[in-house]
Design a protein around this motif. Structure first.
Motif, PDB file in Angstrom:
ATOM      1  N   VAL A 252      51.351-100.548  34.188  1.00 22.89           N
ATOM      2  CA  VAL A 252      50.532 -99.758  32.599  1.00 22.89           C
ATOM      3  C   VAL A 252      49.871 -98.851  33.466  1.00 22.89           C
ATOM      4  N   PHE A 253      48.747 -99.110  33.985  1.00 24.72           N
ATOM      5  CA  PHE A 253      47.790 -98.054  35.028  1.00 24.72           C
ATOM      6  C   PHE A 253      48.864 -97.056  34.942  1.00 24.72           C
ATOM      7  N   PHE A 254      49.916 -97.773  36.854  1.00 24.51           N
ATOM      8  CA  PHE A 254      50.826 -96.890  37.267  1.00 24.51           C
ATOM      9  C   PHE A 254      51.756 -96.069  36.696  1.00 24.51           C
ATOM     10  N   GLY A 255      52.445 -96.476  34.950  1.00 22.84           N
ATOM     11  CA  GLY A 255      52.902 -95.439  34.403  1.00 22.84           C
ATOM     12  C   GLY A 255      52.174 -94.629  33.737  1.00 22.84           C
ATOM     13  N   ILE A 256      50.866 -94.625  33.479  1.00 19.85           N
ATOM     14  CA  ILE A 256      50.452 -93.410  33.120  1.00 19.85           C
ATOM     15  C   ILE A 256      49.808 -92.956  33.960  1.00 19.85           C
ATOM     16  N   VAL A 257      49.944 -92.977  35.551  1.00 19.39           N
ATOM     17  CA  VAL A 257      49.459 -91.818  36.445  1.00 19.39           C
ATOM     18  C   VAL A 257      51.067 -91.138  36.828  1.00 19.39           C
ATOM     19  N   TRP A 258      52.533 -92.425  36.236  1.00 19.02           N
ATOM     20  CA  TRP A 258      52.799 -91.809  37.057  1.00 19.02           C
ATOM     21  C   TRP A 258      53.288 -89.900  36.418  1.00 19.02           C
ATOM     22  N   TRP A 259      52.721 -90.445  35.099  1.00 19.73           N
ATOM     23  CA  TRP A 259      53.714 -89.522  33.395  1.00 19.73           C
ATOM     24  C   TRP A 259      52.515 -88.331  33.239  1.00 19.73           C
ATOM     25  N   ALA A 260      51.407 -88.887  34.020  1.00 17.44           N
ATOM     26  CA  ALA A 260      50.081 -87.392  34.661  1.00 17.44           C
ATOM     27  C   ALA A 260      50.581 -86.604  35.238  1.00 17.44           C
ATOM     28  N   PHE A 261      50.772 -87.061  36.077  1.00 19.60           N
ATOM     29  CA  PHE A 261      51.292 -86.400  37.469  1.00 19.60           C
ATOM     30  C   PHE A 261      52.845 -85.651  37.764  1.00 19.60           C
ATOM     31  N   SER A 262      53.943 -86.565  36.978  1.00 20.89           N
ATOM     32  CA  SER A 262      55.150 -86.143  36.942  1.00 20.89           C
ATOM     33  C   SER A 262      55.321 -84.220  36.298  1.00 20.89           C
ATOM     34  N   ALA A 263      56.254 -83.838  37.019  1.00 17.43           N
ATOM     35  CA  ALA A 263      56.277 -82.707  37.753  1.00 17.43           C
ATOM     36  C   ALA A 263      56.729 -81.897  36.204  1.00 17.43           C
ATOM     37  N   HIS A 264      57.076 -82.659  35.267  1.00 19.60           N
ATOM     38  CA  HIS A 264      57.350 -81.670  33.342  1.00 19.60           C
ATOM     39  C   HIS A 264      56.210 -81.594  33.060  1.00 19.60           C
ATOM     40  N   ARG A 265      55.136 -81.978  33.516  1.00 18.14           N
ATOM     41  CA  ARG A 265      53.486 -81.845  32.958  1.00 18.14           C
ATOM     42  C   ARG A 265      53.107 -81.199  33.759  1.00 18.14           C
ATOM     43  N   ARG A 266      53.702 -80.282  34.822  1.00 15.29           N
ATOM     44  CA  ARG A 266      52.566 -79.231  35.539  1.00 15.29           C
ATOM     45  C   ARG A 266      52.560 -77.991  34.941  1.00 15.29           C
ATOM     46  N   LYS A 267      53.179 -77.617  33.646  1.00  9.68           N
ATOM     47  CA  LYS A 267      52.665 -76.100  32.951  1.00  9.68           C
ATOM     48  C   LYS A 267      51.428 -76.528  32.687  1.00  9.68           C
ATOM     49  N   ASP A 268      51.343 -78.359  31.419  1.00  8.52           N
ATOM     50  CA  ASP A 268      50.244 -78.036  30.893  1.00  8.52           C
ATOM     51  C   ASP A 268      48.996 -78.746  31.645  1.00  8.52           C
ATOM     52  N   ASN A 269      48.784 -79.400  32.758  1.00  6.08           N
ATOM     53  CA  ASN A 269      48.269 -79.474  33.894  1.00  6.08           C
ATOM     54  C   ASN A 269      47.208 -78.233  34.125  1.00  6.08           C
ATOM     55  N   GLU A 270      48.052 -77.308  34.548  1.00 11.01           N
ATOM     56  CA  GLU A 270      47.463 -75.934  35.118  1.00 11.01           C
ATOM     57  C   GLU A 270      47.129 -75.138  33.808  1.00 11.01           C
ATOM     58  N   GLN A 271      47.766 -75.475  32.919  1.00  7.76           N
ATOM     59  CA  GLN A 271      46.975 -74.531  31.798  1.00  7.76           C
ATOM     60  C   GLN A 271      45.473 -74.787  31.943  1.00  7.76           C
ATOM     61  N   ALA A 272      45.633 -76.717  31.336  1.00  8.43           N
ATOM     62  CA  ALA A 272      44.487 -77.487  31.299  1.00  8.43           C
ATOM     63  C   ALA A 272      43.537 -77.108  32.394  1.00  8.43           C
ATOM     64  N   ALA A 273      43.806 -77.063  33.525  1.00  7.23           N
ATOM     65  CA  ALA A 273      42.925 -76.559  34.368  1.00  7.23           C
ATOM     66  C   ALA A 273      41.916 -75.199  34.669  1.00  7.23           C
ATOM     67  N   ASN A 274      42.804 -74.885  34.137  1.00  8.28           N
ATOM     68  CA  ASN A 274      42.056 -73.233  33.602  1.00  8.28           C
ATOM     69  C   ASN A 274      41.394 -72.784  32.400  1.00  8.28           C
ATOM     70  N   LEU A 275      41.598 -73.814  31.703  1.00  8.66           N
ATOM     71  CA  LEU A 275      40.051 -73.911  30.264  1.00  8.66           C
ATOM     72  C   LEU A 275      39.247 -73.546  30.780  1.00  8.66           C
TER      73      LEU A 275
END
Length: 61
Positions: A15-38
């Motif tokens: 479950v841990f590795f699944g969450i890490v994979w989901w959080a850093f997957s390519a389709h979440r890149r835009k959301d991660n960049e947006q959250a990093a710039n908040l």
């Protein structure tokens, strides 16, 4: 009892590795960049706003 502990550990690790994979997957890149710039999108706390500056300029005159 040791078997149950092993199964729970393996399941938790999966479950841990699944969450890490989901959080850093390519389709979440835009959301991660947006959250990093908040934090940078917020106005500075100490800087006066445009309205406050114009009010202060009118009081000085």
């Amino acid at each position: 009892m040791a078997i149950l502990n092993a199964i729970a550990t393996i399941l938790s690790l999966a479950v841990f590795f699944g969450i890490v994979w989901w959080a850093f997957s390519a389709h979440r890149r835009k959301d991660n960049e947006q959250a990093a710039n908040l934090p940078f999108d917020l106005p500075d706390e100490g800087a006066p706003t445009q309205k406050k500056q114009s009010d202060q300029n009118n009081e000085v005159k």
